[in-house]
Design a protein around this motif. Structure first.
Motif, mmCIF file in Angstrom:
data_model
loop_
_atom_site.group_PDB
_atom_site.id
_atom_site.type_symbol
_atom_site.label_atom_id
_atom_site.label_comp_id
_atom_site.label_asym_id
_atom_site.label_seq_id
_atom_site.Cartn_x
_atom_site.Cartn_y
_atom_site.Cartn_z
ATOM 1 N N GLU A 35 6.418 -2.845 11.434
ATOM 2 C CA GLU A 35 5.328 -2.005 10.925
ATOM 3 C C GLU A 35 4.771 -1.099 12.022
ATOM 4 O O GLU A 35 4.519 0.089 11.782
ATOM 5 N N ILE A 36 4.591 -1.640 13.216
ATOM 6 C CA ILE A 36 4.081 -0.835 14.325
ATOM 7 C C ILE A 36 5.067 0.268 14.690
ATOM 8 O O ILE A 36 4.681 1.424 14.929
ATOM 9 N N SER A 37 6.351 -0.064 14.714
ATOM 10 C CA SER A 37 7.362 0.946 15.063
ATOM 11 C C SER A 37 7.422 2.062 14.031
ATOM 12 O O SER A 37 7.658 3.225 14.378
ATOM 13 N N GLU A 41 3.761 6.627 15.521
ATOM 14 C CA GLU A 41 3.438 8.048 15.720
ATOM 15 C C GLU A 41 2.141 8.424 15.018
ATOM 16 O O GLU A 41 1.285 9.105 15.592
ATOM 17 N N ASN A 42 1.971 7.981 13.788
ATOM 18 C CA ASN A 42 0.739 8.282 13.044
ATOM 19 C C ASN A 42 -0.470 7.596 13.670
ATOM 20 O O ASN A 42 -1.568 8.160 13.711
ATOM 21 N N LEU A 43 -0.282 6.372 14.163
ATOM 22 C CA LEU A 43 -1.397 5.649 14.779
ATOM 23 C C LEU A 43 -1.844 6.322 16.070
ATOM 24 O O LEU A 43 -3.048 6.392 16.362
ATOM 25 N N LEU A 44 -0.888 6.830 16.846
ATOM 26 C CA LEU A 44 -1.246 7.476 18.104
ATOM 27 C C LEU A 44 -1.946 8.818 17.883
ATOM 28 O O LEU A 44 -2.678 9.296 18.757
ATOM 29 N N GLN A 45 -1.723 9.422 16.721
ATOM 30 C CA GLN A 45 -2.352 10.709 16.430
ATOM 31 C C GLN A 45 -3.798 10.567 15.986
ATOM 32 O O GLN A 45 -4.527 11.557 15.944
ATOM 33 N N THR A 46 -4.220 9.371 15.644
ATOM 34 C CA THR A 46 -5.600 9.146 15.234
ATOM 35 C C THR A 46 -6.494 9.016 16.454
ATOM 36 O O THR A 46 -6.025 8.736 17.558
ATOM 37 N N ASP A 56 -8.738 -3.592 12.013
ATOM 38 C CA ASP A 56 -8.889 -3.007 10.681
ATOM 39 C C ASP A 56 -7.570 -2.799 9.957
ATOM 40 O O ASP A 56 -7.568 -2.604 8.738
ATOM 41 N N TYR A 57 -6.468 -2.831 10.701
ATOM 42 C CA TYR A 57 -5.184 -2.546 10.047
ATOM 43 C C TYR A 57 -4.139 -3.645 10.285
ATOM 44 O O TYR A 57 -3.715 -4.314 9.345
ATOM 45 N N LEU A 58 -3.739 -3.832 11.531
ATOM 46 C CA LEU A 58 -2.647 -4.756 11.817
ATOM 47 C C LEU A 58 -3.001 -6.188 11.464
ATOM 48 O O LEU A 58 -2.163 -6.940 10.941
#
Length: 355
Positions: A35-37, A41-46, A56-58
């Motif tokens: 899931e992290i992989s 990219e989307n997580l780093l853009q936040t 809150d997510y993982l």
């Protein structure tokens, strides 16, 4: 046959539970890494901190993936440790004491009932609350495109005899433009039409203020028309701001009591029961019950010592588990098709594997 817990029963129950929860831990770590992989990219853009991403997510991803795969974990666990017992000829020693296979199955079912009960509570109450946190974070920061809003040409049944049409709705300030409310009698004849330029929520949850409106009353033999320019009227409508915003997986974010309340609310509007919501409600009971069935299958599969040993047993268990997951997904799709029996469709995998 009366079941008395003996030392051998405690041994088998402990083996089952230890193997099951170790399997859950192992697969949870693997699923979390995947899931992290996928979302890295989307997580780093936040602009959200790593602490919030984790809390809150993982952290809320773990209950969801476990609730989805617990029946499969139960099958793999039973096959794994039972195959080892059969390989080490422990079953031969047990059977030589006069115990039957049915008696050996009892501690398996006790452990399976415990896991099934925990899964039932998680599915109906805990996992939906966790999914609410996870999906809210995902829709806000990772995939905002998954948020679907009804903002133009919106039609609703407020009640079975009252319908509303809204040309445009603004989610930021709950402003509705070009509103039309139609009221029908018990014979489905139109008796009143209210038109308004604007409407806005006055007080949560369902108090609205209608501005610049006109009313047309239709009665037998006559018609009355009233114009109220520059005036307003405050009223209670069976309409909430949440009705204008939907998520693609909003049914997963509601506990079972909330699902039932949602279905009741939809019926009060004359919309009818959503097949997806009904299927989700039935699935939350069918999945825990499948743990009992897959435990029985796993025991029957791995309790005999065969050439090839544990590898053959695990391969057969994985194949059966894959078949079960495939049929489960098919049953959910079939349950939402027009004219299908939702309850029967959701329980179809359990019925097939119970044969």
């Amino acid at each position: 046959m009366r079941f008395r817990v003996k030392k051998i029963d405690r041994y088998l129950i402990r083996k089952y539970l230890a193997t099951f929860f170790f399997t859950c831990l192992l697969f949870s770590i693997i699923a979390l890494v995947i899931e992290i992989s996928q979302k890295l990219e989307n997580l780093l853009q936040t602009d959200v901190s790593m602490v919030r991403i984790f809390t809150d997510y993982l952290l809320h991803f773990i209950p969801w993936i476990n609730g989805l795969l617990w029946p499969l974990f139960a099958l793999i666990s039973v096959v794994f440790f039972t195959s080892r017992l059969a390989r080490d000829t422990e079953f031969i020693a047990m059977l030589s004491t006069g115990m039957s296979l049915r008696r050996l199955l009892m501690p398996y079912m006790v452990a399976a009932i415990f896991i099934s009960g925990v899964h039932w509570v998680l599915s109906h109450y805990i996992i939906p609350i966790s999914s609410d946190q996870r999906l809210t974070f995902e829709y806000t920061y990772i995939r905002p495109d998954r948020v679907e809003g009804r903002t133009q040409d919106v039609h609703f049944f407020l009640t079975p005899d009252q319908k509303i049409f809204i040309r445009f709705y603004s989610r930021s300030d709950t402003l509705c433009r070009d509103v039309r409310i139609e009221t029908f009698d018990e014979n489905r004849n139109l008796v009143e039409v209210l038109k308004a330029r604007t409407m806005r929520m006055l007080e949560a949850p369902d108090k609205w203020r209608i501005n610049d409106y006109e009313v047309r009353v239709l009665e037998e033999g006559r018609e009355e028309y009233r114009i109220h320019r520059g005036e307003h009227i405050d009223t209670i409508l069976n309409l909430l701001p949440d009705d204008f915003t939907t998520f693609r997986k909003d049914r997963e974010m509601m506990t079972s009591p909330q699902l039932l309340a949602f279905l009741e609310r939809e019926e009060s509007k004359g919309v009818g029961r959503s097949p997806l919501v009904v299927a989700e409600y039935y699935r939350r009971t069918a999945d825990p019950f499948s743990i009992l069935i897959l435990t029985l299958i796993g025991f029957s599969l791995a309790s005999r010592k065969v050439r090839g040993g544990m590898g053959i047993h695990l391969a057969a268990g994985v194949v059966l588990g894959a078949m079960f997951v495939f049929i489960s997904k098919f049953s959910i799709t079939y349950a939402t098709s027009p004219g299908s029996n939702i309850l029967l469709s959701i329980w179809l995998p359990n019925i097939i594997f119970l044969q």
